[in-house]
Design a protein around this motif. Structure first.
Motif, short mmCIF file in Angstrom:
data_model
loop_
_atom_site.label_atom_id
_atom_site.label_comp_id
_atom_site.label_asym_id
_atom_site.label_seq_id
_atom_site.Cartn_x
_atom_site.Cartn_y
_atom_site.Cartn_z
N THR A 60 0.83 -1.21 0.00
CA THR A 60 0.00 0.00 0.00
C THR A 60 0.86 1.26 0.00
OG1 THR A 60 -0.09 -0.25 2.38
CG2 THR A 60 -2.10 -0.82 1.18
N ARG A 61 0.23 2.30 -0.53
CA ARG A 61 0.93 3.58 -0.59
C ARG A 61 0.09 4.64 0.14
NH1 ARG A 61 1.26 4.11 -5.82
NH2 ARG A 61 3.04 2.70 -5.87
N GLY A 62 0.73 5.38 1.03
CA GLY A 62 0.05 6.42 1.79
C GLY A 62 0.41 7.80 1.29
N PHE A 63 -0.34 8.77 1.78
CA PHE A 63 -0.11 10.18 1.43
C PHE A 63 -0.20 11.01 2.71
CE2 PHE A 63 -1.60 14.44 0.29
CZ PHE A 63 -0.73 14.78 -0.72
N TYR A 64 0.77 11.89 2.92
CA TYR A 64 0.80 12.75 4.12
C TYR A 64 1.18 14.15 3.66
CZ TYR A 64 2.75 14.49 8.63
OH TYR A 64 3.06 15.20 9.76
N ILE A 65 0.30 15.11 3.91
CA ILE A 65 0.60 16.48 3.46
C ILE A 65 0.89 17.40 4.63
CG2 ILE A 65 -1.82 17.28 3.41
CD1 ILE A 65 -0.83 18.74 0.67
N GLY A 66 1.83 18.30 4.41
CA GLY A 66 2.12 19.35 5.37
C GLY A 66 2.85 20.46 4.65
N ARG A 67 3.06 21.59 5.34
CA ARG A 67 3.92 22.63 4.74
C ARG A 67 5.37 22.36 5.09
NH1 ARG A 67 1.49 25.84 7.76
NH2 ARG A 67 3.32 27.19 7.87
N PHE A 68 5.59 21.65 6.21
CA PHE A 68 6.94 21.25 6.62
C PHE A 68 7.90 22.44 6.65
CE2 PHE A 68 5.15 17.39 4.39
CZ PHE A 68 4.78 16.73 5.55
N GLN A 69 7.47 23.49 7.36
CA GLN A 69 8.25 24.73 7.47
C GLN A 69 8.76 24.89 8.89
OE1 GLN A 69 9.25 26.64 5.13
NE2 GLN A 69 7.74 26.86 3.51
N PRO A 70 9.77 24.21 9.36
CA PRO A 70 10.51 23.17 8.67
C PRO A 70 9.95 21.78 9.00
CG PRO A 70 11.63 23.65 10.73
CD PRO A 70 10.39 24.52 10.68
N PHE A 71 10.53 20.74 8.38
CA PHE A 71 10.26 19.35 8.75
C PHE A 71 10.82 19.13 10.16
CE2 PHE A 71 11.05 14.73 8.76
CZ PHE A 71 9.85 14.26 8.25
N HIS A 72 9.97 18.72 11.12
CA HIS A 72 10.42 18.62 12.53
C HIS A 72 10.18 17.23 13.10
CE1 HIS A 72 6.25 19.06 13.88
NE2 HIS A 72 6.13 20.26 13.32
N ASN A 73 10.56 17.07 14.38
CA ASN A 73 10.50 15.73 14.99
C ASN A 73 9.07 15.21 15.15
OD1 ASN A 73 13.27 15.44 15.18
ND2 ASN A 73 13.40 16.39 17.20
N GLY A 74 8.07 16.11 15.18
CA GLY A 74 6.68 15.65 15.20
C GLY A 74 6.33 14.99 13.87
N HIS A 75 6.71 15.66 12.77
CA HIS A 75 6.49 15.07 11.44
C HIS A 75 7.21 13.72 11.32
CE1 HIS A 75 6.27 19.57 10.21
NE2 HIS A 75 5.04 19.14 10.39
N LEU A 76 8.46 13.68 11.83
CA LEU A 76 9.23 12.43 11.75
C LEU A 76 8.52 11.30 12.51
CD1 LEU A 76 11.83 11.03 10.81
CD2 LEU A 76 12.92 11.81 12.93
N SER A 77 7.98 11.62 13.69
CA SER A 77 7.26 10.59 14.46
C SER A 77 6.02 10.10 13.70
CB SER A 77 6.84 11.14 15.83
OG SER A 77 7.98 11.42 16.60
N VAL A 78 5.32 11.03 13.04
CA VAL A 78 4.15 10.63 12.24
C VAL A 78 4.59 9.68 11.14
CG1 VAL A 78 2.36 11.45 10.65
CG2 VAL A 78 2.84 12.74 12.75
#
Ligand code: ATP
Ligand code: MG
Length: 168
Positions: free
Chosen positions: A1-19
């Motif tokens: 399966t392929r997932g999709f995750y959107i954000g502005r990532f300004q910047p990419f941070h440890n919360g995004h990494l955990s997700v």
């Protein structure tokens, strides 16, 4: 399966990494949609899409996932936003979001949505991290090491401090 995750990532941070690490338990491949891709050099969106691709790609080299970073430009027309996303992305089976508008738009378009828990949201938030960058605070501990290196390479702190100032 392929997932999709959107954000502005300004910047990419440890919360995004955990997700992303949590999504990796569910899927083999993940598309990271880089929202507001056409915006940069503002306090809310200091980094270009290309700079954000560097942050994401370098932060995720060690994850057990095939990842694709896809720039998604803003479209001031929510009713066709999912089609806009799909037109720019590899096909995906499931979208991950906690944003109520994003969840609603995907659901109305018939796309399965899964939510993820928030990780230490008091500090793991782009707004908090950008404030610390402007104020010479400790932002480095809130992002992957690779992001520190990219921000350094592009003189990102000098940029955000300059553009947050006024000419009056
Ligand atoms: P900003 O303050 O600039 O909006 P942000 O931290 O919310 O920054 P986004 O790029 O807007 O970052 O976030 C993309 C997605 O990641 C959003 O759906 C958001 O809910 C989620 N997210 C952001 N921070 C966390 C976190 N600490 N834990 C889990 N999810 C997060
Ligand atoms: Mg946000």
């Amino acid at each position: 399966t392929r997932g999709f995750y959107i954000g502005r990532f300004q910047p990419f941070h440890n919360g995004h990494l955990s997700v992303v690490e949590q999504i990796a338990d569910d899927v083999d491949e993940l598309v990271l949609g880089i929202g507001s891709a056409d915006d940069s050099h503002t306090v809310r969106n200091p980094f270009t899409a290309g700079e954000r691709i560097m942050m994401i790609t370098k932060s995720l080299v060690d994850t057990d996932l095939v990842t694709y970073a896809v720039p998604i430009e803003d479209l001031e027309r929510n009713s066709v936003w999912v089609s806009h996303v799909q037109s720019m992305s590899p096909d995906f089976d499931v979208a991950y979001s906690n944003n109520p508008l994003v969840i609603q738009l995907f659901r109305e378009a018939g796309v399965e949505v899964r939510q993820s828990p928030m990780f230490n949201r008091e500090v793991l938030a782009g707004t908090e991290i950008r404030d610390r960058m402007v104020d010479d605070g400790d932002w480095e501990s809130l992002v992957p090491e690779a992001v520190v290196e990219v921000v350094d390479e592009i003189d990102g702190i000098e940029r955000i401090q300059m553009i947050s100032d006024t000419d009056s």
